[in-house]
Write a protein that holds these residues in place. Structure first.
Motif, short mmCIF file in Angstrom:
data_model
loop_
_atom_site.label_atom_id
_atom_site.label_comp_id
_atom_site.label_asym_id
_atom_site.label_seq_id
_atom_site.Cartn_x
_atom_site.Cartn_y
_atom_site.Cartn_z
N ASP A 84 12.09 -1.49 -5.78
CA ASP A 84 12.82 -0.95 -6.94
C ASP A 84 12.00 -1.15 -8.22
N ARG A 85 11.45 -2.36 -8.39
CA ARG A 85 10.67 -2.68 -9.58
C ARG A 85 9.41 -1.80 -9.66
N LEU A 86 8.68 -1.68 -8.54
CA LEU A 86 7.46 -0.88 -8.54
C LEU A 86 7.74 0.61 -8.67
N SER A 87 8.88 1.04 -8.17
CA SER A 87 9.28 2.44 -8.36
C SER A 87 9.65 2.70 -9.81
N ALA A 88 10.40 1.78 -10.41
CA ALA A 88 10.84 1.94 -11.80
C ALA A 88 9.66 1.98 -12.77
N HIS A 91 4.79 2.90 -10.07
CA HIS A 91 3.65 2.54 -9.22
C HIS A 91 3.76 3.10 -7.81
N LEU A 92 4.97 3.32 -7.34
CA LEU A 92 5.12 3.87 -5.99
C LEU A 92 6.37 4.73 -5.91
N GLU A 93 6.44 5.45 -4.81
CA GLU A 93 7.60 6.31 -4.54
C GLU A 93 8.07 6.05 -3.12
N ARG A 94 9.37 6.21 -2.92
CA ARG A 94 9.94 6.20 -1.58
C ARG A 94 10.16 7.66 -1.20
N ARG A 95 9.67 8.02 -0.02
CA ARG A 95 9.80 9.40 0.43
C ARG A 95 10.36 9.42 1.85
N PRO A 96 10.88 10.56 2.27
CA PRO A 96 11.33 10.66 3.67
C PRO A 96 10.14 10.50 4.62
N HIS A 97 10.36 9.84 5.73
CA HIS A 97 9.32 9.69 6.75
C HIS A 97 8.93 11.07 7.26
N PRO A 98 7.65 11.33 7.49
CA PRO A 98 7.24 12.68 7.90
C PRO A 98 7.78 13.11 9.28
N HIS A 99 8.12 12.14 10.14
CA HIS A 99 8.57 12.50 11.49
C HIS A 99 10.00 12.06 11.78
N ASP A 100 10.53 11.15 10.99
CA ASP A 100 11.88 10.62 11.22
C ASP A 100 12.63 10.69 9.90
N ARG A 101 13.40 11.73 9.70
CA ARG A 101 14.06 11.96 8.42
C ARG A 101 15.08 10.87 8.05
N ARG A 102 15.47 10.04 9.00
CA ARG A 102 16.39 8.93 8.69
C ARG A 102 15.65 7.78 8.01
N VAL A 106 6.82 4.40 1.97
CA VAL A 106 6.46 3.98 0.62
C VAL A 106 5.05 4.47 0.36
N VAL A 107 4.85 5.17 -0.76
CA VAL A 107 3.52 5.70 -1.10
C VAL A 107 3.19 5.38 -2.55
N LEU A 108 1.91 5.21 -2.80
CA LEU A 108 1.43 4.98 -4.17
C LEU A 108 1.51 6.27 -4.97
N THR A 109 1.73 6.12 -6.26
CA THR A 109 1.64 7.29 -7.13
C THR A 109 0.16 7.55 -7.44
N ASP A 110 -0.15 8.76 -7.82
CA ASP A 110 -1.53 9.09 -8.18
C ASP A 110 -2.00 8.21 -9.34
N ARG A 111 -1.13 7.98 -10.30
CA ARG A 111 -1.47 7.15 -11.46
C ARG A 111 -1.88 5.75 -11.03
N THR A 112 -1.11 5.14 -10.12
CA THR A 112 -1.42 3.79 -9.68
C THR A 112 -2.70 3.76 -8.86
N ARG A 113 -2.90 4.76 -8.04
CA ARG A 113 -4.14 4.84 -7.26
C ARG A 113 -5.34 4.88 -8.21
N ARG A 114 -5.24 5.69 -9.26
CA ARG A 114 -6.33 5.76 -10.25
C ARG A 114 -6.52 4.42 -10.96
N GLU A 115 -5.43 3.80 -11.39
CA GLU A 115 -5.52 2.50 -12.06
C GLU A 115 -6.16 1.46 -11.14
N PHE A 116 -5.73 1.47 -9.90
CA PHE A 116 -6.24 0.50 -8.93
C PHE A 116 -7.76 0.64 -8.80
N PHE A 117 -8.23 1.88 -8.63
CA PHE A 117 -9.67 2.08 -8.46
C PHE A 117 -10.43 1.93 -9.77
#
Length: 156
Positions: A84-88, A91-102, A106-117
């Motif tokens: 919740d904190r990292l989403s707010a 830094h990251l997003e929660r998305r539906p699983h690509p194969h199991d919609r239930r 968790v994925v990094l945002t593009d902004r965080t990926r750029r900051e990290f590198f």
């Protein structure tokens, strides 16, 4: 400072010198991570979660909230607060699983990926340059040694 074992030393001296080098490397990594934590206003657990996501992303692996909890060894309630904190903070997003919609991933945002590198890119390039000085066989021994040390310190 050179960390190569001295030739005529005893076995105990070689082991001690090697473990000293490991500790020096660990201290350097701690300082590097501290700089990023401060710049990105994060705590140790936040940064550990982002590092885990970067590594898993580079391997092409999806990461579930359960994977984060297991990796960090924290409860599901703590994981929910962390995510919740990292989403707010974007830094990251929660998305539906690509194969199991239930399920969720968790994925990094593009902004965080750029900051990290931005923070780690120069360090990674320097570490890669050091590694390139060793043969594949030497790197294999180093990787095995470090992996076994990690297991000895933190058995799962």
């Amino acid at each position: 400072m050179s960390y190569a074992a001295s030739a005529p030393g005893t076995r105990r001296e070689s082991i001690t010198e090697t473990l000293f080098a490991v500790r020096a490397f660990s201290d350097a990594m701690d300082r590097m991570h501290s700089g990023m934590k401060g710049d990105m206003d994060m705590n140790n657990t936040d940064l550990a979660a982002l590092r885990m996501l970067i590594v898993r992303e580079q391997r092409g692996e999806t990461v579930s909230p359960h994977d984060v909890a297991r990796h960090l060894r924290i409860s599901t309630a703590s994981t929910t607060k962390l995510l919740d904190r990292l989403s707010a903070t974007g830094h990251l997003e929660r998305r539906p699983h690509p194969h199991d919609r239930r399920a969720r991933v968790v994925v990094l945002t593009d902004r965080t990926r750029r900051e990290f590198f931005t923070h780690f890119g120069a360090h990674l390039a320097s570490m890669t340059a050091v590694a390139e000085e060793y043969t594949d066989e030497e790197l294999g021994v180093i990787a095995r040694f470090l992996g076994e040390l990690a297991e000895a310190v933190d058995p799962r």
